[in-house]
Write a protein that holds these residues in place. Structure first.
Motif, short mmCIF file in Angstrom:
data_model
loop_
_atom_site.label_atom_id
_atom_site.label_comp_id
_atom_site.label_asym_id
_atom_site.label_seq_id
_atom_site.Cartn_x
_atom_site.Cartn_y
_atom_site.Cartn_z
N ALA A 20 5.77 2.75 -5.69
CA ALA A 20 4.57 2.12 -4.79
C ALA A 20 3.18 2.16 -5.52
O ALA A 20 2.56 1.00 -5.35
CB ALA A 20 4.59 2.71 -3.35
N ARG A 21 2.88 3.37 -5.73
CA ARG A 21 1.38 3.39 -6.57
C ARG A 21 1.36 2.40 -7.90
O ARG A 21 0.30 1.99 -8.04
CB ARG A 21 1.20 4.65 -7.01
N HIS A 36 0.82 -0.79 -0.03
CA HIS A 36 -0.04 -0.05 -0.02
C HIS A 36 0.92 1.23 -0.05
O HIS A 36 1.93 1.51 0.76
CB HIS A 36 -0.94 -0.07 1.18
N PRO A 37 0.54 2.35 -0.61
CA PRO A 37 1.41 3.28 -0.96
C PRO A 37 1.69 4.24 0.36
O PRO A 37 2.86 4.84 0.61
CB PRO A 37 0.48 4.31 -1.95
N ASP A 38 0.38 4.16 1.35
CA ASP A 38 0.54 4.73 2.53
C ASP A 38 1.85 4.12 3.41
O ASP A 38 2.30 4.96 4.39
CB ASP A 38 -0.74 4.72 3.34
N LYS A 39 2.10 2.83 3.10
CA LYS A 39 3.29 2.36 4.00
C LYS A 39 4.39 2.23 3.23
O LYS A 39 5.52 1.99 3.68
CB LYS A 39 2.81 0.84 4.18
N ASN A 40 4.54 2.87 2.01
CA ASN A 40 5.73 2.74 1.33
C ASN A 40 5.80 4.36 0.70
O ASN A 40 5.98 4.48 -0.56
CB ASN A 40 5.73 1.74 0.09
N LYS A 41 5.85 5.23 1.36
CA LYS A 41 5.97 6.66 1.04
C LYS A 41 7.08 6.83 0.26
O LYS A 41 7.17 7.93 -0.43
CB LYS A 41 5.62 7.93 2.13
N LYS A 42 8.23 6.28 0.76
CA LYS A 42 9.68 6.77 -0.15
C LYS A 42 9.84 5.90 -1.12
O LYS A 42 10.81 6.24 -1.91
CB LYS A 42 10.66 6.29 1.12
N ASP A 43 8.91 4.84 -1.44
CA ASP A 43 9.07 4.10 -2.80
C ASP A 43 8.32 4.87 -4.02
O ASP A 43 6.96 5.13 -3.84
CB ASP A 43 8.44 2.78 -2.39
N VAL A 44 8.87 5.45 -4.82
CA VAL A 44 8.39 6.23 -5.94
C VAL A 44 7.59 5.36 -6.72
O VAL A 44 6.53 5.88 -7.50
CB VAL A 44 9.15 6.99 -6.63
#
Length: 313
Positions: free
Chosen positions: A88-89, A78-86
């Motif tokens: 993620a979405r 989930h993007p909320d848990k992987n904010k540093k991963d560009v």
């Protein structure tokens, strides 16, 4: 010239047929979606990763197993848990598309087919045209490059065919020279002979390995054939669209348009150049400098003949 025009017409016709012809698809739209997801997943996770291994389920898993694996992996990606991963979405959206295919029995059956047999390398013109559809400018540039390349190739073919024809005349004339020569004497390579041109036997004179003079009749000037006089095609001078834009290029850059070089290898020119060189050598030996001369061309018997004139101070 005939070859160039034919190549241009064929390339334009082929491009028009390609654009206007109805697209024949070997696969369905669902297959195209699977192809795209397989490529994206392999690019992101590795070539050995497939839909099942990424979800950590087996190919024989049930819909319930796939749903449980989806919930587990969606929490992880989930993007909320992987904010540093560009990415993620993109990964999360890809997960939803893959699970949607595996939930659909018909689409899953198609994927299982490619999973067992492999994704095809050639996916049909419809697949590539839909994803890489060129614009009008791209099509025009492509047509110009193709037609220009074919025109250049045709020019090279004509150039080498003309050279081959002249060398063939020389070889035939030399073969006729050796017919009445005793074996004890060496075979002549230069001199007067006969050659067959278009079903007619004509008088000729071999001047060198690549130069022959053919006498068509007593009333007409002889035809001089020399491979050195044939202009070799170049991209700047023979490709039509480059040739059109070259004057504009020289005008914008302020450069002077190069004048075409005239090659004159006629016997008269060679003789006079040789005499001039001998005079220069003699003048250098005597410590004197010969008068500068300017060589100009004049038409003599269909050829350019050099005439030496004193240079005016």
């Amino acid at each position: 010239m005939r070859w160039s025009s034919l190549c241009i017409m064929l390339s334009v016709l082929l491009a028009l047929l390609t654009i206007s012809a109805p697209s024949v698809r070997a696969w369905e739209q669902a297959d195209f979606e699977i192809f795209d997801l397989v490529d994206e997943l392999e690019k992101s996770e590795g070539k050995d990763i497939n839909f099942y291994s990424w979800l950590n389920v087996s190919p024989s898993s049930t819909a319930s197993d796939i749903n449980r694996a989806y919930r587990k992996l969606s929490l992880k990606l989930h993007p909320d848990k992987n904010k540093k991963d560009v990415q993620a979405r993109e990964k999360f959206a890809r997960l939803g598309k893959i699970v949607a295919i595996l939930r659909d029995s018909a689409k899953r059956e198609r994927y299982d087919h490619f999973y067992k047999n492999g994704v095809p390398r050639w996916r049909g013109t419809g697949y590539y045209y839909a994803r890489f559809r060129p614009g009008l400018g791209t099509v025009i540039v492509f047509l110009m490059l193709v037609s220009g390349g074919m025109q250049y190739i045709a020019g090279c073919i004509n150039y080498y065919q003309e050279k081959k024809k002249i060398i063939g005349f020389v070889q035939d004339a030399r073969a006729a020279l050796t017919q009445n020569v005793p074996k004890s004497q060496g075979a002549p390579t230069l001199g007067r002979s006969y050659v067959e041109v278009g079903g007619r036997v004509l008088r000729c004179e071999v001047k060198s390995d690549e130069y022959i003079i053919i006498h068509t009749s007593n009333d007409q000037e002889p035809v001089h054939l020399n491979t050195k006089w044939i202009t070799k095609p170049t991209v700047a001078n023979n490709v039509y669209f480059i040739k059109w834009f070259m004057p504009l290029f020289y005008k914008l850059t302020g450069k002077q348009t190069p004048e075409p070089k005239h090659i004159d290898d006629s016997p008269e020119t060679s003789d006079q150049e040789g005499v001039q060189q001998e005079d220069d050598k003699k003048s250098k030996k005597k410590g004197k400098r010969g008068k500068p001369t300017v060589v100009t061309g004049s038409k003599v018997g269909g050829r350019r003949r050099a005439v030496a004139k004193p240079q005016q101070n």
